[in-house]
Design a protein around this motif. Structure first.
Motif, mmCIF file in Angstrom:
data_model
loop_
_atom_site.group_PDB
_atom_site.id
_atom_site.type_symbol
_atom_site.label_atom_id
_atom_site.label_comp_id
_atom_site.label_asym_id
_atom_site.label_seq_id
_atom_site.Cartn_x
_atom_site.Cartn_y
_atom_site.Cartn_z
ATOM 1 N N SER A 1 0.844 -1.189 0.000
ATOM 2 C CA SER A 1 0.000 0.000 0.000
ATOM 3 C C SER A 1 0.880 1.241 0.000
ATOM 4 C CB SER A 1 -0.924 0.025 1.223
ATOM 5 O OG SER A 1 -0.186 0.275 2.404
ATOM 6 N N ALA A 2 0.424 2.272 -0.697
ATOM 7 C CA ALA A 2 1.155 3.536 -0.758
ATOM 8 C C ALA A 2 0.150 4.648 -1.008
ATOM 9 C CB ALA A 2 2.213 3.497 -1.855
ATOM 10 N N VAL A 3 0.237 5.707 -0.203
ATOM 11 C CA VAL A 3 -0.741 6.790 -0.306
ATOM 12 C C VAL A 3 -0.146 8.015 -0.987
ATOM 13 C CG1 VAL A 3 -2.257 8.320 0.992
ATOM 14 C CG2 VAL A 3 -1.960 5.958 1.747
ATOM 15 N N SER A 4 0.936 8.529 -0.448
ATOM 16 C CA SER A 4 1.524 9.744 -1.001
ATOM 17 C C SER A 4 2.311 9.446 -2.269
ATOM 18 C CB SER A 4 2.449 10.395 0.027
ATOM 19 O OG SER A 4 3.593 9.580 0.252
ATOM 20 N N GLU A 5 2.619 10.510 -3.006
ATOM 21 C CA GLU A 5 3.403 10.355 -4.226
ATOM 22 C C GLU A 5 4.797 9.830 -3.903
ATOM 23 O OE1 GLU A 5 4.280 10.218 -8.167
ATOM 24 O OE2 GLU A 5 2.325 10.655 -7.239
ATOM 25 N N ALA A 6 5.370 10.330 -2.805
ATOM 26 C CA ALA A 6 6.704 9.882 -2.413
ATOM 27 C C ALA A 6 6.710 8.404 -2.056
ATOM 28 C CB ALA A 6 7.208 10.712 -1.234
ATOM 29 N N SER A 7 5.667 7.951 -1.350
ATOM 30 C CA SER A 7 5.617 6.537 -0.964
ATOM 31 C C SER A 7 5.381 5.646 -2.171
ATOM 32 C CB SER A 7 4.534 6.312 0.094
ATOM 33 O OG SER A 7 3.247 6.582 -0.418
ATOM 34 N N ARG A 8 4.588 6.131 -3.131
ATOM 35 C CA ARG A 8 4.377 5.340 -4.347
ATOM 36 C C ARG A 8 5.678 5.203 -5.134
ATOM 37 N NH1 ARG A 8 -0.649 8.108 -4.389
ATOM 38 N NH2 ARG A 8 0.174 9.744 -5.756
ATOM 39 N N GLU A 9 6.435 6.292 -5.208
ATOM 40 C CA GLU A 9 7.715 6.237 -5.919
ATOM 41 C C GLU A 9 8.687 5.285 -5.221
ATOM 42 O OE1 GLU A 9 9.171 10.193 -6.237
ATOM 43 O OE2 GLU A 9 7.661 10.821 -7.725
ATOM 44 N N ARG A 10 8.673 5.312 -3.882
ATOM 45 C CA ARG A 10 9.565 4.417 -3.141
ATOM 46 C C ARG A 10 9.161 2.960 -3.357
ATOM 47 N NH1 ARG A 10 8.935 6.462 1.414
ATOM 48 N NH2 ARG A 10 10.787 7.766 1.486
ATOM 49 N N ALA A 11 7.848 2.706 -3.316
ATOM 50 C CA ALA A 11 7.367 1.338 -3.515
ATOM 51 C C ALA A 11 7.721 0.838 -4.905
ATOM 52 C CB ALA A 11 5.854 1.285 -3.296
ATOM 53 N N GLU A 12 7.530 1.668 -5.902
ATOM 54 C CA GLU A 12 7.828 1.262 -7.276
ATOM 55 C C GLU A 12 9.325 1.079 -7.493
ATOM 56 O OE1 GLU A 12 5.997 4.362 -9.492
ATOM 57 O OE2 GLU A 12 3.954 3.574 -9.240
ATOM 58 N N GLY A 13 10.132 1.879 -6.776
ATOM 59 C CA GLY A 13 11.572 1.750 -6.917
ATOM 60 C C GLY A 13 12.129 0.516 -6.223
ATOM 61 N N MET A 14 11.616 0.231 -5.028
ATOM 62 C CA MET A 14 12.125 -0.902 -4.257
ATOM 63 C C MET A 14 11.444 -2.211 -4.632
ATOM 64 S SD MET A 14 14.518 -0.027 -2.013
ATOM 65 C CE MET A 14 14.371 -1.172 -0.626
ATOM 66 N N LEU A 15 10.157 -2.126 -4.985
ATOM 67 C CA LEU A 15 9.363 -3.330 -5.279
ATOM 68 C C LEU A 15 8.681 -3.155 -6.631
ATOM 69 C CD1 LEU A 15 7.670 -3.505 -1.754
ATOM 70 C CD2 LEU A 15 9.694 -4.777 -2.476
ATOM 71 N N PRO A 16 9.456 -3.126 -7.702
ATOM 72 C CA PRO A 16 8.913 -2.758 -9.019
ATOM 73 C C PRO A 16 7.855 -3.700 -9.565
ATOM 74 C CG PRO A 16 11.140 -3.644 -9.216
ATOM 75 C CD PRO A 16 10.902 -3.442 -7.767
ATOM 76 N N ASN A 17 7.856 -4.954 -9.177
ATOM 77 C CA ASN A 17 6.894 -5.915 -9.721
ATOM 78 C C ASN A 17 5.788 -6.270 -8.745
ATOM 79 O OD1 ASN A 17 8.396 -6.209 -12.185
ATOM 80 N ND2 ASN A 17 9.855 -7.500 -11.067
ATOM 81 N N VAL A 18 5.676 -5.508 -7.663
ATOM 82 C CA VAL A 18 4.671 -5.787 -6.643
ATOM 83 C C VAL A 18 3.491 -4.834 -6.837
ATOM 84 C CG1 VAL A 18 4.193 -5.872 -4.167
ATOM 85 C CG2 VAL A 18 6.433 -6.582 -5.042
ATOM 86 N N PRO A 19 2.259 -5.347 -6.903
ATOM 87 C CA PRO A 19 1.100 -4.485 -7.141
ATOM 88 C C PRO A 19 0.865 -3.486 -6.009
ATOM 89 C CG PRO A 19 0.550 -6.808 -7.480
ATOM 90 C CD PRO A 19 1.895 -6.779 -6.841
ATOM 91 N N LEU A 20 0.424 -2.283 -6.389
ATOM 92 C CA LEU A 20 -0.023 -1.300 -5.410
ATOM 93 C C LEU A 20 -1.505 -1.548 -5.148
ATOM 94 C CD1 LEU A 20 1.677 1.978 -6.716
ATOM 95 C CD2 LEU A 20 2.293 0.655 -4.688
ATOM 96 N N LEU A 21 -1.861 -1.825 -3.895
ATOM 97 C CA LEU A 21 -3.233 -2.171 -3.544
ATOM 98 C C LEU A 21 -3.713 -1.302 -2.393
ATOM 99 C CD1 LEU A 21 -2.888 -6.078 -3.518
ATOM 100 C CD2 LEU A 21 -3.782 -4.668 -5.391
#
Length: 267
Positions: free
Chosen positions: A44-64
């Motif tokens: 899960s990621a709410v802010s833009e910064a957290s979404r960028e971090r999630a996509e950078g660290m876990l690129p193949n993991v879905p955002l839910l």
């Protein structure tokens, strides 16, 4: 039935892990669990910064979203700020999202399993696990996990589960009683804030008198001072660990650069 609710003889050992929170801690621990063979079902990621971090660290993991993430996960990793934890756990309980046999793990230093009572009432397995490490939120933390202790609080019957998860992430579990979590959190906060403030103050003084790269200038001094203090406290130092590694593989101490930075270790 969730795999975690099955008898141990019927489990594969592989869990679907959902990460709630994309700060510095959640993605790193998620990567560590994935490295141990568990599957990351979402983050899960709410802010833009957290979404960028999630996509950078876990690129193949879905955002839910959080409810969907919890419903799909066998192990839910709650890596959110400590003040947000009670409302999050209670809110998911109120909507009937927690599932029997599901493992729920939070990383807040100052809370034990009491904060997970609403999830436990629904049949979930509550675990409180805090790595004594100041995270950067980058892959550098993965190497540091292997030399870190984790504070573990759990019901006696499921304590081995918490300890096994810590070992899988590369750390060493240390049991901290529920009643001692506040004191533990104070110790961690004191070590972290004091160390950071001393370094910032010292580098500022050196910068004011014209010393270039004051951080590099103080690096050996600070690390040796911390190592000496840890030795007096009865903890293994970086040199101790290097010597032990050298004995095991025959490499002279100090001959290798393992990339480790200065980090805080708690016992």
């Amino acid at each position: 039935m969730l795999p975690s609710a099955r008898p141990p003889s019927q489990r594969s050992g592989r869990l679907g892990v959902g990460i709630v929170g994309s700060g510095r801690v959640g993605p790193v621990l998620g990567l560590a669990l994935a490295g141990a063979g568990h599957a990351l079902v979402g983050v899960s990621a709410v802010s833009e910064a957290s979404r960028e971090r999630a996509e950078g660290m876990l690129p193949n993991v879905p955002l839910l979203d959080v409810p969907t993430l919890v419903e799909r996960s066998e192990l839910v990793l709650l890596a959110v700020p400590e003040p947000e934890l009670p409302a999050l756990v209670a809110g998911l309980a109120a909507t009937g999202t927690w599932q029997p046999g599901q493992i729920v793990l939070h990383t807040a230093p100052g809370r034990g399993i009491d904060v997970l009572a609403p999830a436990a009432a629904a049949g979930a397995i509550p675990l409180a696990i805090h790595p004594a490490l100041e995270f950067t939120g980058t892959s550098l933390d993965l190497a540091r996990l292997s030399e870190s202790y984790f504070a573990v609080t759990a019901p006696a019957a499921v304590l081995p589960i918490a300890q096994a998860l810590v070992v899988e992430m590369g750390g060493e579990p240390v049991v901290v009683a529920e009643a001692d979590r506040a004191a533990y959190a104070e110790a961690i906060a004191t070590a972290t804030s004091f160390s950071r403030s001393i370094v910032e103050q010292s580098t500022g003084l050196l910068r004011d008198i014209g010393v270039e790269n004051p951080g590099s200038f103080l690096s050996s001094l600070v690390r040796s001072a911390v190592d000496n203090a840890l030795t007096r406290a009865g903890a293994p130092t970086r040199l101790d660990l290097d010597v032990l590694d050298a004995i095991e593989d025959g490499t002279p101490p100090g001959a290798r650069d393992d990339g480790r930075g200065w980090f805080l270790r708690g016992e």
